[in-house]
Scaffold this motif. Structure first.
Motif, PDB file in Angstrom:
ATOM      1  N   CYS A  71      -4.423  46.313 -22.026  1.00 19.82           N
ATOM      2  CA  CYS A  71      -3.822  47.006 -20.883  1.00 19.82           C
ATOM      3  C   CYS A  71      -2.297  46.944 -20.901  1.00 19.82           C
ATOM      4  O   CYS A  71      -1.646  47.637 -20.117  1.00 19.82           O
ATOM      5  CB  CYS A  71      -4.363  46.420 -19.574  1.00 19.82           C
ATOM      6  N   ILE A  72      -1.734  46.123 -21.772  1.00 21.21           N
ATOM      7  CA  ILE A  72      -0.276  46.105 -21.901  1.00 21.21           C
ATOM      8  C   ILE A  72       0.231  47.456 -22.376  1.00 21.21           C
ATOM      9  O   ILE A  72       1.374  47.848 -22.093  1.00 21.21           O
ATOM     10  CB  ILE A  72       0.160  44.962 -22.856  1.00 21.21           C
ATOM     11  N   SER A  73      -0.621  48.218 -23.108  1.00 14.09           N
ATOM     12  CA  SER A  73      -0.201  49.544 -23.567  1.00 14.09           C
ATOM     13  C   SER A  73       0.068  50.480 -22.399  1.00 14.09           C
ATOM     14  O   SER A  73       0.835  51.441 -22.536  1.00 14.09           O
ATOM     15  CB  SER A  73      -1.276  50.146 -24.475  1.00 14.09           C
ATOM     16  N   ILE A  74      -0.523  50.227 -21.226  1.00 17.71           N
ATOM     17  CA  ILE A  74      -0.270  51.060 -20.057  1.00 17.71           C
ATOM     18  C   ILE A  74       1.161  50.858 -19.562  1.00 17.71           C
ATOM     19  O   ILE A  74       1.765  51.750 -18.959  1.00 17.71           O
ATOM     20  CB  ILE A  74      -1.297  50.749 -18.955  1.00 17.71           C
ATOM     21  N   PHE A  75       1.732  49.673 -19.832  1.00 12.47           N
ATOM     22  CA  PHE A  75       3.123  49.412 -19.467  1.00 12.47           C
ATOM     23  C   PHE A  75       4.097  50.034 -20.467  1.00 12.47           C
ATOM     24  O   PHE A  75       5.304  49.980 -20.255  1.00 12.47           O
ATOM     25  CB  PHE A  75       3.381  47.897 -19.418  1.00 12.47           C
ATOM     26  N   PHE A  76       3.593  50.593 -21.578  1.00 11.51           N
ATOM     27  CA  PHE A  76       4.455  51.034 -22.678  1.00 11.51           C
ATOM     28  C   PHE A  76       5.509  52.034 -22.210  1.00 11.51           C
ATOM     29  O   PHE A  76       6.714  51.857 -22.446  1.00 11.51           O
ATOM     30  CB  PHE A  76       3.597  51.644 -23.794  1.00 11.51           C
ATOM     31  N   VAL A  77       5.066  53.091 -21.539  1.00 15.16           N
ATOM     32  CA  VAL A  77       5.995  54.130 -21.089  1.00 15.16           C
ATOM     33  C   VAL A  77       6.957  53.581 -20.042  1.00 15.16           C
ATOM     34  O   VAL A  77       8.146  53.925 -20.032  1.00 15.16           O
ATOM     35  CB  VAL A  77       5.213  55.341 -20.540  1.00 15.16           C
ATOM     36  N   GLU A  78       6.466  52.687 -19.173  1.00 15.14           N
ATOM     37  CA  GLU A  78       7.332  52.086 -18.155  1.00 15.14           C
ATOM     38  C   GLU A  78       8.434  51.252 -18.798  1.00 15.14           C
ATOM     39  O   GLU A  78       9.608  51.346 -18.413  1.00 15.14           O
ATOM     40  CB  GLU A  78       6.499  51.212 -17.215  1.00 15.14           C
ATOM     41  N   PHE A  79       8.072  50.417 -19.771  1.00 12.78           N
ATOM     42  CA  PHE A  79       9.076  49.610 -20.471  1.00 12.78           C
ATOM     43  C   PHE A  79      10.069  50.497 -21.219  1.00 12.78           C
ATOM     44  O   PHE A  79      11.278  50.249 -21.209  1.00 12.78           O
ATOM     45  CB  PHE A  79       8.394  48.657 -21.468  1.00 12.78           C
ATOM     46  N   GLN A  80       9.544  51.542 -21.876  1.00 13.04           N
ATOM     47  CA  GLN A  80      10.408  52.422 -22.667  1.00 13.04           C
ATOM     48  C   GLN A  80      11.413  53.144 -21.777  1.00 13.04           C
ATOM     49  O   GLN A  80      12.596  53.277 -22.133  1.00 13.04           O
ATOM     50  CB  GLN A  80       9.544  53.433 -23.426  1.00 13.04           C
ATOM     51  N   THR A  81      10.967  53.570 -20.612  1.00 14.27           N
ATOM     52  CA  THR A  81      11.857  54.280 -19.691  1.00 14.27           C
ATOM     53  C   THR A  81      12.850  53.328 -19.039  1.00 14.27           C
ATOM     54  O   THR A  81      14.059  53.630 -18.953  1.00 14.27           O
ATOM     55  CB  THR A  81      11.025  54.990 -18.609  1.00 14.27           C
ATOM     56  N   TYR A  82      12.388  52.182 -18.585  1.00 13.32           N
ATOM     57  CA  TYR A  82      13.248  51.250 -17.849  1.00 13.32           C
ATOM     58  C   TYR A  82      14.355  50.670 -18.734  1.00 13.32           C
ATOM     59  O   TYR A  82      15.509  50.566 -18.319  1.00 13.32           O
ATOM     60  CB  TYR A  82      12.400  50.118 -17.255  1.00 13.32           C
ATOM     61  N   PHE A  83      13.991  50.282 -19.971  1.00 12.63           N
ATOM     62  CA  PHE A  83      14.964  49.640 -20.857  1.00 12.63           C
ATOM     63  C   PHE A  83      15.612  50.630 -21.834  1.00 12.63           C
ATOM     64  O   PHE A  83      16.463  50.225 -22.628  1.00 12.63           O
ATOM     65  CB  PHE A  83      14.292  48.517 -21.654  1.00 12.63           C
ATOM     66  N   ALA A  84      15.209  51.916 -21.779  1.00 13.52           N
ATOM     67  CA  ALA A  84      15.816  52.978 -22.591  1.00 13.52           C
ATOM     68  C   ALA A  84      15.794  52.634 -24.086  1.00 13.52           C
ATOM     69  O   ALA A  84      16.824  52.642 -24.765  1.00 13.52           O
ATOM     70  CB  ALA A  84      17.250  53.261 -22.122  1.00 13.52           C
ATOM     71  N   GLN A  85      14.600  52.314 -24.588  1.00 14.23           N
ATOM     72  CA  GLN A  85      14.438  51.954 -25.999  1.00 14.23           C
ATOM     73  C   GLN A  85      13.472  52.928 -26.669  1.00 14.23           C
ATOM     74  O   GLN A  85      12.728  53.656 -25.994  1.00 14.23           O
ATOM     75  CB  GLN A  85      13.916  50.524 -26.125  1.00 14.23           C
TER      76      GLN A  85
END
Length: 486
Positions: free
Chosen positions: A38-52
């Motif tokens: 379920c960490i993959s569900i955070f993938f887009v959130e992390f990518q957007t928040y940290f701009a990576q």
């Protein structure tokens, strides 16, 4: 409190408290493997928040999986020398702490350390000991017991995927990680269920321990009063103990099996990282993408239980190895078709097929490992097998992310994963075929060899089949083969 009295079992009980062990392992797989998926569900959130980019963000999931498998032997050592209960409870505390600290992250490097290393270490201390305990309690119904226990990964993914998406929408990714941290504390409850069992094959004392037990009472305290760790330290040579514990590493069957695990692990990991981003790329909504993960999870349950039940049947019990190869190979074929599926109605049958065979071979990994090394070494062997998952789990998602960033599509990443899993299945198939050819050759050689006359020094006459005869001091003596006295 008085120490609980342990019953010495000649063979695994195949029931009784064993079903509570299965329930505990079921919860462990929910809190470890399902949460990791379920960490993959955070993938887009992390990518957007940290701009990576994809590759940098994918390291989070890679580090969690890598540390979980890399430290699996540590979990086995702690459970063998202290207790399974202590190891799982300690792992639950570490995993929960890592998730809670991750909710305060200010950079991806912070998440690498907390969500990756700390949480992964906690999962490692829980996962392999819990799975090994199921093998201790079951023999005849081992595949079914493993199927039920490992289905926690699928059920957990089915339930947690939409719940995590809802938590992110309501409380942001920080609040969702904080709640998951509290949920993972249930691992401490699972650890309390893992009541140790003593089998007859585990009741053999090493020579060093026998010599210590014969020491006069005035010279040495009884070993029963010492902790298991102190008892291990009193042995003259710890290295000899570890050598005996990991003797299976030199077996040719295990070496081939371990090599195939490397290719299989490389292929299976990226899908759980990139299925949701890929679905979003082809136009699927956020809820539908999360629902694909749920479908993958629930069909994974069906694969766990049905494949475990089927391979326990008399007609397939001796073909578990072949069933494992079949499941791994079909998952690889599913990967090859994935780049052509670019809509939600087409991705649903893919999730069903891949999820079913993923659950099938995951269930059979401990069973096949037990067939290769035996039940006595199962805990240590599982630690090594899951340790071998570490490097592929670490590098495969970032490599897949690099391919996506470089080519602009997921095709190359998915094809590489598919061919890797197919190669794993083919490698084991060839090894099995070569072993059968050697066995049939030896059997035919034994049949061609005639009976040999054998004269023992005491005057007994015997015939030896398929043995070589040497002459020594006037007596005929065989060097191999069964003998029949007359």
């Amino acid at each position: 409190m008085a120490a609980p009295k342990r019953t010495l079992y000649i063979s695994p009980p195949d029931g009784g408290w064993g079903w509570m062990i299965v329930a505990g392992c079921f919860l462990v797989t929910i809190c470890t493997r399902a949460v990791t998926r379920c960490i993959s569900i955070f993938f887009v959130e992390f990518q957007t928040y940290f701009a990576q980019d994809y590759a940098q963000t994918a390291w989070i999931h890679s580090i969690v999986d890598c540390v979980t498998m890399l430290c699996a032997p540590l979990g086995s050592v702690i459970s063998n020398h202290l207790s399974c209960q202590v190891g799982i409870m300690l792992g639950g505390l570490l995993a929960s702490t890592g998730l809670i600290l991750s909710s305060f992250a200010t950079s991806l490097k912070h998440l690498y350390l907390t969500l990756g290393v700390l949480t992964g270490l906690g999962f490692a201390l829980c996962y392999s000991p819990a799975i090994a305990m199921v093998g201790k309690y079951f023999n005849k119904r081992r595949a079914l017991a493993y199927g039920i226990a490992m289905s926690g990964s699928g059920i957990g993914t089915f339930i947690l995927a939409p719940v995590v998406q809802l938590l992110i929408e309501q409380f942001s990714w920080r609040g969702a990680l904080l709640i998951l941290g509290g949920f993972v504390l249930n691992l401490c409850v699972c650890g309390a269920l893992m009541r140790p069992i003593t089998l007859k094959e585990d009741h053999k004392k090493p020579p060093e321990q026998d010599s210590l037990s014969k020491t006069p009472k005035g010279d040495l305290l009884p070993l029963s009063l010492c902790s298991p760790l102190l008892e291990e330290c009193t042995q003259p040579c710890l290295c000899c103990s570890l050598k005996q514990e990991y003797h299976f590493l030199l077996k040719a069957d295990f070496v081939v099996f371990a090599t195939s695990i490397l290719f299989m692990a490389y292929g299976c990991s990226p899908l759980f990282v990139y299925l949701v981003p890929y679905a979003l790329r082809v136009g699927v909504s956020h809820q539908q993408a999360a629902f694909l993960m749920s479908i993958l999870g629930v069909i994974n349950i069906v694969g766990n239980v049905t494949f475990g039940w089927l391979t326990d049947r008399r007609c397939l019990k001796n073909s578990r190895y072949i069933c494992y190869l079949f499941a791994v190979g079909l998952d690889g074929l599913c990967y090859l078709f994935l780049p052509m599926l670019q809509s939600f109605p087409l991705l649903v049958p893919f999730s069903c097929t891949f999820g079913y065979f993923d659950g099938a071979y995951v269930t059979l990994i401990p069973v096949v490992t037990a067939e290769v090394v035996g039940t006595t070494s199962l805990s240590s062997a599982l630690g090594v097998v899951y340790f071998l998952h570490a490097v592929p789990y670490l590098v495969s998602p970032p490599i897949a992310g690099w391919l996506v960033d470089t080519t602009g599509s997921y095709t190359a990443a998915f094809l590489l994963c598919g061919f890797s899993m197919i190669f794993s299945s083919i490698l084991l198939s060839f090894a099995r075929l070569i072993k059968k050819m050697k066995t049939s050759h030896l059997q035919s050689s034994d049949k061609e060899a005639g009976p040999k006359l054998q004269l023992w020094p005491n005057g007994t006459v015997a015939y030896s089949v398929a043995g070589e005869v040497d002459q020594k001091d006037g007596d005929l003596m065989t060097t191999g083969g069964p003998s029949y006295n007359t």
